[in-house]
Enzyme design. Sequence first.
Site, PDB file in Angstrom:
ATOM      1  N   ASP A 197       0.879  -1.170   0.000  1.00 18.26           N
ATOM      2  CA  ASP A 197       0.000   0.000   0.000  1.00 18.26           C
ATOM      3  C   ASP A 197       0.917   1.221   0.000  1.00 18.26           C
ATOM      4  OD1 ASP A 197      -1.605   2.167   0.735  1.00 18.26           O
ATOM      5  OD2 ASP A 197      -2.957   0.896   1.903  1.00 18.26           O
TER       6      ASP A 197
ATOM      7  N   SER B  53      -1.686  13.675 -14.010  1.00 14.24           N
ATOM      8  CA  SER B  53      -2.995  13.799 -14.673  1.00 14.24           C
ATOM      9  C   SER B  53      -3.118  15.208 -15.236  1.00 14.24           C
ATOM     10  CB  SER B  53      -4.104  13.587 -13.641  1.00 14.24           C
ATOM     11  OG  SER B  53      -5.366  13.901 -14.189  1.00 14.24           O
TER      12      SER B  53
ATOM     13  N   TYR C  11      -8.625  15.525  -5.612  1.00 11.77           N
ATOM     14  CA  TYR C  11      -7.796  14.785  -6.583  1.00 11.77           C
ATOM     15  C   TYR C  11      -6.892  15.762  -7.324  1.00 11.77           C
ATOM     16  CZ  TYR C  11      -6.765  11.833 -10.714  1.00 11.77           C
ATOM     17  OH  TYR C  11      -6.149  11.132 -11.721  1.00 11.77           O
ATOM     18  N   ALA C  12      -7.500  16.856  -7.830  1.00 11.00           N
ATOM     19  CA  ALA C  12      -6.715  17.853  -8.573  1.00 11.00           C
ATOM     20  C   ALA C  12      -5.606  18.430  -7.686  1.00 11.00           C
ATOM     21  CB  ALA C  12      -7.624  18.966  -9.085  1.00 11.00           C
ATOM     22  N   ALA C  13      -5.924  18.669  -6.415  1.00 11.43           N
ATOM     23  CA  ALA C  13      -4.916  19.219  -5.493  1.00 11.43           C
ATOM     24  C   ALA C  13      -3.745  18.243  -5.352  1.00 11.43           C
ATOM     25  CB  ALA C  13      -5.548  19.485  -4.129  1.00 11.43           C
ATOM     26  N   SER C  14      -4.059  16.950  -5.211  1.00  4.83           N
ATOM     27  CA  SER C  14      -2.980  15.964  -5.030  1.00  4.83           C
ATOM     28  C   SER C  14      -2.137  15.832  -6.296  1.00  4.83           C
ATOM     29  CB  SER C  14      -3.564  14.600  -4.628  1.00  4.83           C
ATOM     30  OG  SER C  14      -4.324  14.041  -5.691  1.00  4.83           O
ATOM     31  N   LYS C  15      -2.764  15.980  -7.458  1.00  3.13           N
ATOM     32  CA  LYS C  15      -2.007  15.874  -8.712  1.00  3.13           C
ATOM     33  C   LYS C  15      -1.191  17.152  -8.961  1.00  3.13           C
ATOM     34  CE  LYS C  15      -3.214  11.670 -10.045  1.00  3.13           C
ATOM     35  NZ  LYS C  15      -2.213  10.577 -10.152  1.00  3.13           N
TER      36      LYS C  15
HETATM   37  N1  LIG Z   1      -8.045   6.730 -15.941  1.00  6.03           N
HETATM   38  C1  LIG Z   1      -7.950   8.044 -16.118  1.00  6.03           C
HETATM   39  O1  LIG Z   1      -8.845   8.674 -16.718  1.00  6.03           O
HETATM   40  C2  LIG Z   1      -6.741   8.781 -15.608  1.00  6.03           C
HETATM   41  C3  LIG Z   1      -6.553  10.104 -16.039  1.00  6.03           C
HETATM   42  C4  LIG Z   1      -5.448  10.807 -15.569  1.00  6.03           C
HETATM   43  C5  LIG Z   1      -4.568  10.215 -14.694  1.00  6.03           C
HETATM   44  N2  LIG Z   1      -4.764   8.934 -14.284  1.00  6.03           N
HETATM   45  C6  LIG Z   1      -3.809   8.370 -13.323  1.00  6.03           C
HETATM   46  O2  LIG Z   1      -3.293   7.158 -13.835  1.00  6.03           O
HETATM   47  C7  LIG Z   1      -2.914   6.314 -12.738  1.00  6.03           C
HETATM   48  C8  LIG Z   1      -3.506   4.940 -12.957  1.00  6.03           C
HETATM   49  O3  LIG Z   1      -4.923   5.054 -12.938  1.00  6.03           O
HETATM   50  P1  LIG Z   1      -5.911   4.039 -13.667  1.00  6.03           P
HETATM   51  O4  LIG Z   1      -6.827   4.842 -14.479  1.00  6.03           O
HETATM   52  O5  LIG Z   1      -5.187   2.912 -14.265  1.00  6.03           O
HETATM   53  O6  LIG Z   1      -6.767   3.569 -12.383  1.00  6.03           O
HETATM   54  P2  LIG Z   1      -7.218   2.133 -11.842  1.00  6.03           P
HETATM   55  O7  LIG Z   1      -7.637   1.258 -12.961  1.00  6.03           O
HETATM   56  O8  LIG Z   1      -8.186   2.410 -10.739  1.00  6.03           O
HETATM   57  O9  LIG Z   1      -5.875   1.584 -11.224  1.00  6.03           O
HETATM   58  C9  LIG Z   1      -5.300   2.200 -10.099  1.00  6.03           C
HETATM   59  C10 LIG Z   1      -4.191   1.316  -9.576  1.00  6.03           C
HETATM   60  O10 LIG Z   1      -3.659   1.927  -8.388  1.00  6.03           O
HETATM   61  C11 LIG Z   1      -3.625   0.948  -7.349  1.00  6.03           C
HETATM   62  N3  LIG Z   1      -3.781   1.595  -6.058  1.00  6.03           N
HETATM   63  C12 LIG Z   1      -4.783   2.411  -5.641  1.00  6.03           C
HETATM   64  N4  LIG Z   1      -4.578   2.784  -4.369  1.00  6.03           N
HETATM   65  C13 LIG Z   1      -3.413   2.200  -3.974  1.00  6.03           C
HETATM   66  C14 LIG Z   1      -2.669   2.194  -2.771  1.00  6.03           C
HETATM   67  N5  LIG Z   1      -3.076   2.876  -1.686  1.00  6.03           N
HETATM   68  N6  LIG Z   1      -1.511   1.497  -2.718  1.00  6.03           N
HETATM   69  C15 LIG Z   1      -1.080   0.807  -3.793  1.00  6.03           C
HETATM   70  N7  LIG Z   1      -1.742   0.764  -4.960  1.00  6.03           N
HETATM   71  C16 LIG Z   1      -2.902   1.452  -5.042  1.00  6.03           C
HETATM   72  C17 LIG Z   1      -4.775  -0.009  -7.676  1.00  6.03           C
HETATM   73  O11 LIG Z   1      -4.542  -1.308  -7.191  1.00  6.03           O
HETATM   74  P3  LIG Z   1      -5.074  -1.947  -5.826  1.00  6.03           P
HETATM   75  O12 LIG Z   1      -6.488  -1.491  -5.640  1.00  6.03           O
HETATM   76  O13 LIG Z   1      -4.904  -3.404  -6.069  1.00  6.03           O
HETATM   77  O14 LIG Z   1      -4.152  -1.436  -4.780  1.00  6.03           O
HETATM   78  C18 LIG Z   1      -4.691  -0.057  -9.204  1.00  6.03           C
HETATM   79  O15 LIG Z   1      -3.729  -1.021  -9.609  1.00  6.03           O
HETATM   80  C19 LIG Z   1      -3.411   7.013 -11.472  1.00  6.03           C
HETATM   81  O16 LIG Z   1      -2.360   7.684 -10.844  1.00  6.03           O
HETATM   82  C20 LIG Z   1      -4.430   8.002 -12.002  1.00  6.03           C
HETATM   83  O17 LIG Z   1      -4.592   9.119 -11.164  1.00  6.03           O
HETATM   84  C21 LIG Z   1      -5.834   8.191 -14.718  1.00  6.03           C
END
Ligand SMILES: NC(=O)c1ccc[n+]([C@@H]2O[C@H](COP(=O)([O-])OP(=O)(O)OC[C@H]3O[C@@H](n4cnc5c(N)ncnc54)[C@H](OP(=O)(O)O)[C@@H]3O)[C@@H](O)[C@H]2O)c1
Length: 267
Positions: free
Chosen positions: A63, A142, A155-159
């Site tokens: 985690d 993001s 979310y936006a703040a963290s990014k």
């Molecule tokens: N999809 C979009 O539209 C989008 C747009 C811009 C940016 N992003 C960014 O791209 C990245 C990947 O997102 P995604 O779209 O692929 O989302 P996703 O399908 O929800 O995958 C998120 C991944 O993060 C892991 N995760 C979440 N919380 C965690 C924690 N506390 N510790 C360890 N692992 C954790 C999840 O796995 P577990 O639950 O197994 O831990 C999962 O493998 C993120 O940083 C997201 O902010 C996504």
Amino acid sequence: MAGLTDKVILITGASEGIGRALALALAPLGCKLVLSARNESRLLSLAHELASQGHDPCVFVADVTNRFQCQQLIDTSIEHFGRLDILVNNAGMSMCSKFDDLIELDILELMMKVNYLGPAYLTHAALPELKKNQGQVVIVASVAGLTGVPSRSGYAASKHAVIGFFDSLRIELVEDNVAVTTICPDFVVSEIHKRALDSHGRPLGDATVQESKRLTAEECAKMMVPVISSRGRFFITSMRGRLGRLLKLFAPRLIDKIARSAVASGH
Ligand SMILES: NC(=O)c1ccc[n+]([C@@H]2O[C@H](COP(=O)([O-])OP(=O)(O)OC[C@H]3O[C@@H](n4cnc5c(N)ncnc54)[C@H](OP(=O)(O)O)[C@@H]3O)[C@@H](O)[C@H]2O)c1
């Protein structure tokens, strides 16, 4: 992508979405992969898929909000493959609630922990090894880290935080020749929208999304590979994101309108 052959690459958030797709895109290039997330069975199913293609990744459940587990993840990666070249900070989590509707304020803290502090902890633990190998840190931020997004304020703040952090670190690491690559995806089809936390801190379940107008996780990963391989500095996946970044300087209200309608229409 000869630059990636034999590189040891740790991907967080590898159990789903973009992280999973990136692992599947990198393995055939001859990379040695460490796959991490919290969901062990999903990680093992990915490892199984990779094994069936002749690859042998290392799986470690962690985690990213837990500093101790972050250190263990880095130590295990180095022990397993004897080195670490690239850390991909991809794990992330989102929210969906207007700020004044927010009931569970812990969501704001969680966004910071997963999206900003986790990458900072992992990078701190990995830096001695990355400096030794003149390696690379990749951060999957993001477009929400470049502009305001209604109903995603935390979310936006963290990014924004994570982009500012890694922009600073990039300058600190110039002399060590450690590259810092920031990638800003626009909307991508993944579970993140269903897993986004509502005003009570519960997963949303259903989200208004127009999948046809989004990149798939595989398309996003395919765009990321050459950026990682060339040790690129900054990459935005969409044209509107790239144009929006410039336009924000001259027409910030227009960008606010675009952000509002993008969230309302789900693309
Ligand atoms: N999809 C979009 O539209 C989008 C747009 C811009 C940016 N992003 C960014 O791209 C990245 C990947 O997102 P995604 O779209 O692929 O989302 P996703 O399908 O929800 O995958 C998120 C991944 O993060 C892991 N995760 C979440 N919380 C965690 C924690 N506390 N510790 C360890 N692992 C954790 C999840 O796995 P577990 O639950 O197994 O831990 C999962 O493998 C993120 O940083 C997201 O902010 C996504």
